[in-house]
Write a protein that holds these residues in place. Structure first.
Motif, short mmCIF file in Angstrom:
data_model
loop_
_atom_site.label_atom_id
_atom_site.label_comp_id
_atom_site.label_asym_id
_atom_site.label_seq_id
_atom_site.Cartn_x
_atom_site.Cartn_y
_atom_site.Cartn_z
N GLY A 46 -3.06 4.98 4.86
CA GLY A 46 -1.61 4.78 4.77
C GLY A 46 -1.17 3.80 3.71
O GLY A 46 -0.05 3.30 3.75
N THR A 50 2.77 3.68 3.44
CA THR A 50 3.57 2.50 3.79
C THR A 50 4.46 2.06 2.64
O THR A 50 5.61 1.65 2.85
CB THR A 50 2.66 1.33 4.21
OG1 THR A 50 1.67 1.10 3.18
CG2 THR A 50 1.94 1.64 5.51
N VAL A 101 1.33 2.23 9.38
CA VAL A 101 2.67 2.80 9.26
C VAL A 101 3.59 2.31 10.37
O VAL A 101 4.81 2.25 10.20
CB VAL A 101 2.63 4.35 9.25
CG1 VAL A 101 1.84 4.85 8.06
CG2 VAL A 101 2.06 4.90 10.55
#
Length: 235
Positions: A46, A50, A101
């Motif tokens: 991520g 993000t 996230v």
């Protein structure tokens, strides 16, 4: 410092995206605060997910779709099982992604599709999905990269951007496996409606109105490749 600018709140074992983040900040500056539909094919922990949530999802109507099996790709599996487990810790990859996230303010705008990219892209097309920005960073095997590009291209709006990650990556000795081969093949086929810019490690492709209409061949004798040409080995 704004909370969304504080990258220290995330935990990444492999922060590859951080190397190109300054470039993204410049190249996507014009997209800030706009209504966007973003598709990310390949999310891993991520790191890029993000950043996109924090920087490109501020508009109330913006949405993001992230596609990943969270099982790693061939480049992660092409080693002993113990090495892959120690180096990438694939068994906890989805948990690390969720944890990262989950720290983003715009998490509610994220849809995660945990499945193979070809299955996810077919489903999105069946749903009539459209996107303004597509980031291809899943499998690093050329044929898979080509699949991802071909399946997602019809969903990209005119004026939208498709980014091929790892354009300069040569993880395999046999060049036919590396992502660059797929990106170049795709661009060659889509040439009438693309504008490309190569960066140090990525290829940025903008979808434009078709500028090269197809011209019918007026000579039936030239409808087919010369047999001598056809027998030449593919480069």
């Amino acid at each position: 410092m704004k909370a969304e600018d504080d990258r220290s709140r995330f935990t990444f074992q492999h922060d590859w995206f951080e190397l190109i983040r300054p470039e993204w900040e410049t190249r996507t500056a014009h997209l800030r605060r706009k209504e966007l539909r973003i598709l990310e094919i390949g999310s891993f922990e991520g790191c890029s997910t993000t950043w996109i949530l924090d920087n490109l999802m501020s508009h109330p109507q913006s949405i993001m779709v992230a596609v990943d099996t969270f099982q790693g790709g061939m480049e992660h599996q092409d080693r002993s099982l113990d090495q892959a487990t120690d180096l990438y810790q694939l068994s906890t990859l989805k948990g690390r992604f969720d944890s990262n996230v989950g720290k983003c303010k715009q998490i509610a705008k994220l849809r995660v599709m945990q499945m193979r990219s070809d299955d996810a892209l077919i489903r999105l097309r069946q749903e009539g999905s459209r996107f303004d920005f597509i980031y291809i960073d899943a499998s690093h095997v050329a044929i898979d990269v080509l699949h991802d590009a071909v399946l997602s291209w019809p969903m990209l709006e005119e004026g939208g951007t498709m980014v091929f990650d790892d354009y300069s990556w040569r993880g395999f000795i046999e060049d036919c496996y590396n992502p660059r081969v797929a990106a170049k093949a795709f661009v060659k086929c889509a040439r009438p409606e693309v504008e490309c810019e190569e960066t140090e490690s990525q290829l940025w492709v903008k979808r434009v109105r078709n500028c090269v209409p197809a011209t019918p061949n007026p000579d039936p004798a030239l409808y087919y490749w010369d047999k001598g040409v056809a027998k030449r080995p593919l480069n």
